[in-house]
Design a protein around this motif. Sequence first.
Motif, PDB file in Angstrom:
ATOM      1  N   GLY A   1     -24.260  75.678 -67.291  1.00 56.20           N
ATOM      2  CA  GLY A   1     -23.620  75.435 -66.386  1.00 56.20           C
ATOM      3  C   GLY A   1     -23.906  74.236 -65.341  1.00 56.20           C
ATOM      4  N   HIS A   2     -24.770  73.285 -65.943  1.00 57.18           N
ATOM      5  CA  HIS A   2     -24.805  72.057 -65.370  1.00 57.18           C
ATOM      6  C   HIS A   2     -23.784  71.083 -65.138  1.00 57.18           C
ATOM      7  CE1 HIS A   2     -28.704  73.248 -65.834  1.00 57.18           C
ATOM      8  NE2 HIS A   2     -29.544  72.138 -65.507  1.00 57.18           N
ATOM      9  N   ILE A   3     -22.616  71.465 -64.457  1.00 58.92           N
ATOM     10  CA  ILE A   3     -21.659  70.647 -64.347  1.00 58.92           C
ATOM     11  C   ILE A   3     -21.752  69.650 -63.265  1.00 58.92           C
ATOM     12  CG2 ILE A   3     -20.134  72.614 -65.102  1.00 58.92           C
ATOM     13  CD1 ILE A   3     -19.303  72.814 -62.151  1.00 58.92           C
ATOM     14  N   ASN A   4     -21.150  68.507 -63.815  1.00 55.99           N
ATOM     15  CA  ASN A   4     -21.082  67.334 -62.768  1.00 55.99           C
ATOM     16  C   ASN A   4     -19.788  66.864 -62.300  1.00 55.99           C
ATOM     17  OD1 ASN A   4     -24.233  66.731 -62.692  1.00 55.99           O
ATOM     18  ND2 ASN A   4     -23.746  66.435 -64.743  1.00 55.99           N
ATOM     19  N   LEU A   5     -19.194  67.258 -61.106  1.00 55.77           N
ATOM     20  CA  LEU A   5     -17.999  67.235 -61.013  1.00 55.77           C
ATOM     21  C   LEU A   5     -17.541  65.715 -60.283  1.00 55.77           C
ATOM     22  CD1 LEU A   5     -16.910  70.577 -59.444  1.00 55.77           C
ATOM     23  CD2 LEU A   5     -16.185  69.698 -61.751  1.00 55.77           C
ATOM     24  N   PRO A   6     -16.777  65.036 -60.939  1.00 56.92           N
ATOM     25  CA  PRO A   6     -16.701  63.692 -60.037  1.00 56.92           C
ATOM     26  C   PRO A   6     -15.947  63.865 -58.847  1.00 56.92           C
ATOM     27  CG  PRO A   6     -15.120  63.884 -62.084  1.00 56.92           C
ATOM     28  CD  PRO A   6     -15.826  65.085 -61.963  1.00 56.92           C
ATOM     29  N   GLU A   7     -16.527  62.927 -57.822  1.00 58.15           N
ATOM     30  CA  GLU A   7     -15.856  62.958 -56.531  1.00 58.15           C
ATOM     31  C   GLU A   7     -14.542  61.892 -56.696  1.00 58.15           C
ATOM     32  OE1 GLU A   7     -16.263  64.261 -53.576  1.00 58.15           O
ATOM     33  OE2 GLU A   7     -17.823  65.704 -54.458  1.00 58.15           O
ATOM     34  N   ASN A   8     -13.532  62.416 -57.432  1.00 55.92           N
ATOM     35  CA  ASN A   8     -12.417  61.465 -57.493  1.00 55.92           C
ATOM     36  C   ASN A   8     -11.149  62.134 -57.244  1.00 55.92           C
ATOM     37  OD1 ASN A   8     -12.176  63.288 -59.331  1.00 55.92           O
ATOM     38  ND2 ASN A   8     -11.694  62.305 -61.137  1.00 55.92           N
ATOM     39  N   SER A   9     -11.185  62.778 -56.182  1.00 56.56           N
ATOM     40  CA  SER A   9      -9.971  63.304 -55.477  1.00 56.56           C
ATOM     41  C   SER A   9      -8.860  62.318 -55.034  1.00 56.56           C
ATOM     42  CB  SER A   9     -10.087  64.488 -54.403  1.00 56.56           C
ATOM     43  OG  SER A   9     -10.877  65.506 -54.882  1.00 56.56           O
ATOM     44  N   GLN A  10      -9.339  61.293 -54.582  1.00 52.72           N
ATOM     45  CA  GLN A  10      -8.547  60.279 -53.808  1.00 52.72           C
ATOM     46  C   GLN A  10      -7.930  59.516 -55.045  1.00 52.72           C
ATOM     47  OE1 GLN A  10      -7.081  60.064 -50.775  1.00 52.72           O
ATOM     48  NE2 GLN A  10      -8.541  62.051 -50.715  1.00 52.72           N
ATOM     49  N   GLU A  11      -8.641  59.272 -56.123  1.00 54.17           N
ATOM     50  CA  GLU A  11      -8.206  58.672 -57.371  1.00 54.17           C
ATOM     51  C   GLU A  11      -6.978  59.317 -57.943  1.00 54.17           C
ATOM     52  OE1 GLU A  11     -11.199  57.189 -59.986  1.00 54.17           O
ATOM     53  OE2 GLU A  11     -12.779  57.022 -58.399  1.00 54.17           O
ATOM     54  N   LEU A  12      -7.250  60.642 -57.917  1.00 56.88           N
ATOM     55  CA  LEU A  12      -6.161  61.380 -58.586  1.00 56.88           C
ATOM     56  C   LEU A  12      -5.001  62.005 -57.834  1.00 56.88           C
ATOM     57  CD1 LEU A  12      -8.712  64.003 -60.330  1.00 56.88           C
ATOM     58  CD2 LEU A  12      -7.671  62.347 -61.191  1.00 56.88           C
TER      59      LEU A  12
ATOM     60  N   LEU B   1       0.932  65.562 -55.122  1.00 56.13           N
ATOM     61  CA  LEU B   1       0.924  65.312 -56.622  1.00 56.13           C
ATOM     62  C   LEU B   1      -0.206  64.899 -57.055  1.00 56.13           C
ATOM     63  CD1 LEU B   1       4.703  63.903 -56.497  1.00 56.13           C
ATOM     64  CD2 LEU B   1       3.925  66.418 -57.001  1.00 56.13           C
ATOM     65  N   TRP B   2      -0.691  65.284 -58.162  1.00 52.61           N
ATOM     66  CA  TRP B   2      -2.160  64.854 -58.527  1.00 52.61           C
ATOM     67  C   TRP B   2      -1.922  64.374 -60.190  1.00 52.61           C
ATOM     68  CZ3 TRP B   2      -5.892  65.620 -54.861  1.00 52.61           C
ATOM     69  CH2 TRP B   2      -5.681  66.465 -53.890  1.00 52.61           C
ATOM     70  N   ASP B   3      -2.701  63.452 -60.551  1.00 56.03           N
ATOM     71  CA  ASP B   3      -2.584  62.900 -61.904  1.00 56.03           C
ATOM     72  C   ASP B   3      -3.431  64.028 -62.949  1.00 56.03           C
ATOM     73  OD1 ASP B   3      -2.734  61.632 -64.179  1.00 56.03           O
ATOM     74  OD2 ASP B   3      -3.285  59.722 -63.396  1.00 56.03           O
ATOM     75  N   ALA B   4      -2.658  64.761 -63.664  1.00 51.60           N
ATOM     76  CA  ALA B   4      -3.427  65.910 -64.492  1.00 51.60           C
ATOM     77  C   ALA B   4      -3.974  65.233 -65.846  1.00 51.60           C
ATOM     78  CB  ALA B   4      -2.243  66.928 -64.634  1.00 51.60           C
ATOM     79  N   ILE B   5      -3.367  64.007 -66.221  1.00 52.06           N
ATOM     80  CA  ILE B   5      -3.822  63.443 -67.395  1.00 52.06           C
ATOM     81  C   ILE B   5      -5.066  62.898 -67.184  1.00 52.06           C
ATOM     82  CG2 ILE B   5      -3.770  61.696 -69.077  1.00 52.06           C
ATOM     83  CD1 ILE B   5      -1.584  63.658 -69.316  1.00 52.06           C
TER      84      ILE B   5
ATOM     85  N   GLY C   1     -12.915  70.135 -62.908  1.00 53.42           N
ATOM     86  CA  GLY C   1     -12.323  69.251 -61.859  1.00 53.42           C
ATOM     87  C   GLY C   1     -12.214  69.972 -60.360  1.00 53.42           C
ATOM     88  N   GLU C   2     -12.171  69.570 -59.311  1.00 42.78           N
ATOM     89  CA  GLU C   2     -12.113  69.812 -57.978  1.00 42.78           C
ATOM     90  C   GLU C   2     -11.202  68.798 -57.163  1.00 42.78           C
ATOM     91  OE1 GLU C   2     -14.976  71.046 -54.401  1.00 42.78           O
ATOM     92  OE2 GLU C   2     -15.529  69.496 -55.651  1.00 42.78           O
ATOM     93  N   LEU C   3     -10.179  69.256 -56.634  1.00 41.55           N
ATOM     94  CA  LEU C   3      -9.218  68.435 -56.053  1.00 41.55           C
ATOM     95  C   LEU C   3      -9.001  68.772 -54.497  1.00 41.55           C
ATOM     96  CD1 LEU C   3      -6.144  68.724 -58.346  1.00 41.55           C
ATOM     97  CD2 LEU C   3      -7.935  67.226 -58.473  1.00 41.55           C
TER      98      LEU C   3
ATOM     99  N   VAL D   1      -8.433  72.732 -54.831  1.00 44.77           N
ATOM    100  CA  VAL D   1      -7.609  73.195 -55.990  1.00 44.77           C
ATOM    101  C   VAL D   1      -8.950  73.113 -56.722  1.00 44.77           C
ATOM    102  CG1 VAL D   1      -5.963  72.536 -57.796  1.00 44.77           C
ATOM    103  CG2 VAL D   1      -5.439  72.499 -55.293  1.00 44.77           C
ATOM    104  N   LEU D   2      -9.006  73.992 -57.941  1.00 42.97           N
ATOM    105  CA  LEU D   2     -10.463  74.095 -58.820  1.00 42.97           C
ATOM    106  C   LEU D   2      -9.479  73.963 -60.175  1.00 42.97           C
ATOM    107  CD1 LEU D   2     -12.973  76.076 -57.496  1.00 42.97           C
ATOM    108  CD2 LEU D   2     -12.633  73.724 -57.374  1.00 42.97           C
ATOM    109  N   LEU D   3      -9.839  73.181 -61.226  1.00 45.84           N
ATOM    110  CA  LEU D   3      -9.478  72.924 -62.551  1.00 45.84           C
ATOM    111  C   LEU D   3     -10.555  73.457 -63.691  1.00 45.84           C
ATOM    112  CD1 LEU D   3      -8.142  69.456 -62.141  1.00 45.84           C
ATOM    113  CD2 LEU D   3      -6.844  71.644 -61.796  1.00 45.84           C
TER     114      LEU D   3
END
Length: 762
Positions: free
Chosen positions: A719-730, A699-703, A667-669, A655-657
């Motif tokens: 386009g120098h985007i740095n996506l956090p690897e935080n899927s498990q946190e969300l 269910l993901w924490d959108a806030i 974001g990337e879930l 899931v991309l945000l």
Amino acid sequence: MAALAEEQTEVAVKLEPEAPPTLLPPQAGDGAGEGGGGTPNNGPSGGSGGTAAAPSAGGDGGNPKPAVAVPSAAPAPAAAAAAAAAAAGALHDRQTLLAVLQFLRQSNLREAEEALRSRGPAAGGVGGGLRSLGRAEQSCRLSFIFKTVGSVAVEDQPDVSAVLSAYNQQGDPTMYEEYYSGLKHFIECSLDCHRAELSQLFYPLFVHMYLELVYNQHENEAKSFFEKFHGDQECYYQDDLRVLSSLTKKEHMKGNETMLDFRTSKFVLRISRDSYQLLKRHLQEKQNNQIWNIVQEHLYIDIFDGMPRSKQQIDAMVGSLAGEAKREANKSKVFFGLLKEPEIEVPLDDEDEEGENEEGKPKKKKPKKDSIGSKSKKQDPNAPPQNRIPLPELKDSDKLDKIMNMKETTKRVRLGPDCLPSICFYTFLNAYQGLTAVDVTDDSSLIAGGFADSTVRVWSVTPKKLRSVKQAADLSLIDKESDDVLERIMDEKTASELKILYGHSGPVYGASFSPDRNYLLSSSEDGSVRLWSLQTFTCLVGYKGHNYPVWDTQFSPYGYYFVSGGHDRVARLWATDHYQPLRIFAGHLADVNCTRFHPNSNYVATGSADRTVRLWDVLNGNCVRIFTGHKGPIHSLTFSPNGRFLATGATDGRVLLWDIGHGLMVGELKGHTDTVCSLRFSRDGEILASGSMDNTVRLWDAIKAFEDLETDDFTTATGHINLPENSQELLLGTYMTKSTPVVHLHFTRRNLVLAAGAYSPQ
């Protein structure tokens, strides 16, 4: 006739000493400037230069055989062979040029025709030879030559675009492997900072070199080239390579959709200026014209100033059928704010007043409801002008419904990590994998299913049964002034929990209720979209514009407008009272699988099998955003309630945000193991729910996902985007079904989750 043949030979001899057999190659300078190297030239037609301005090739592989006069004196065999080869090459050249001249004349492009005569590579030959003739004789001679050339071109296509094929043989077929290997070795030996960026070249070059070999009928060389290098390509191109491997003969290429995509759309690469200069210098030093020609003709190099991007940053953005989006594609201003809500008085319930008086407490509910009612009454600075597109006026029934909605809002559960919603799952039994579409009304009172047997079925999920309006004769007896007239017009004899709608002649792939619950849209494999009345449960209109299956359709949040998308690669905007579409959104390179209106109804998002998401402006039909990053066809879309963000799901299980205003992935879930079929935000936007073919709802924490976003100017520009690897946190929760893929998700007005799918026995 003999005289004409002689004249033709004379023209050919004049052409013979001229430069190589190419016609007006793209004038891209050194291949790129700021904002991109392969800026498409306009071809002779004035249209896209991607095909028209490409090097020439005979319409039938370069083997035309018009009459050529043979000199009376027989020369030595070697000289004869050389002369024949020179004449054939010159003849091929002249035919190409004449075909272009013919096209310009037919299109009434006189100035371009004259310019080509005076400055073309054969100006001294064809241009000069023809100019010296009288007008009538010139016209007669051209018409004869054009007939000859035309008879050759017709074998492939009825116009001269076949003569201007994009894949003219320019190099030794046995050298292709050496060219590619040389570039591969250079890139792999370059500095780490440049290697990741330059590695983006491997896939498009591999495709175009392979197609060039196949087009020019070097089948063995093409097979060897494919087998040697296809394993080097990124894993997300495997489906494309599988299609490519089936194109082994020139005949296979005609009419092949994938082939058409590669030839007509320029593959976009975003590369830093330093990396580009390094590549350019290498190709010039090695005199590798074959690869340089492909770079100029078939690639669009979007150059930016600054640090090269890392492998991780590039991988996040690439993967679509035509590379990344050009930066200017995401620079248009988008009005992502919400429209000002109409002011509606919310009356207090009688029981609320009584309850408050009994307890002797002050009446606090009225101001609370007022504040909710006026939440959207302030003009959002990012909102479009209220009258930017014409929207339907609110009817009395709409106002009543809004009042009911506001009352429900006061009882809405506030969701968050510590307060997750309950999930109510509707399982369709005995559907035999035939459930192909689901939708739920905004007030959660009705659920509709589209099925593979061509039917649409509507259920009531409340105790209130579905009833049809009485017959016309019975309606005339009703007192129209009575307070309960809406109840009296319904026929109790027709009451049932289920209504079946017949009319489609193929599986029903899309369903959408109107906001006022009076209508239902359905789209089908039969190429039509049907509008059904939920008062009479009959079909009111069949909208026919798509020629192929229609995969999805959706009503605007304000009703009246709706959008459809299908196998014909376009989305169409309709109004319920028009037979013809109001807008056609064309640009995707593959099927449009899913469609979604923005909450302010001014924009439409489409997700496609070309692995891109596009945002279209309803007002003018322009594409204002292109989002790339998914590695598989996109099957679900949803906007956040505030209109600022978009979530997308695809067959890659991610899931991309996206931030719509800046045109950036934020974001990337990760978590799903199969196609993400459905996405929904909760009513206040705190939770994002995703449903998948892996039989789970997550269910993901959108806030948390959208806080502290990096949206500075540099990130937006490069386009120098740095996506956090935080899927498990969300990830707030995972809910598994027994064996039911999740086809649809819906949040009720009180934030209960409704999910639906068809039971699929193992």
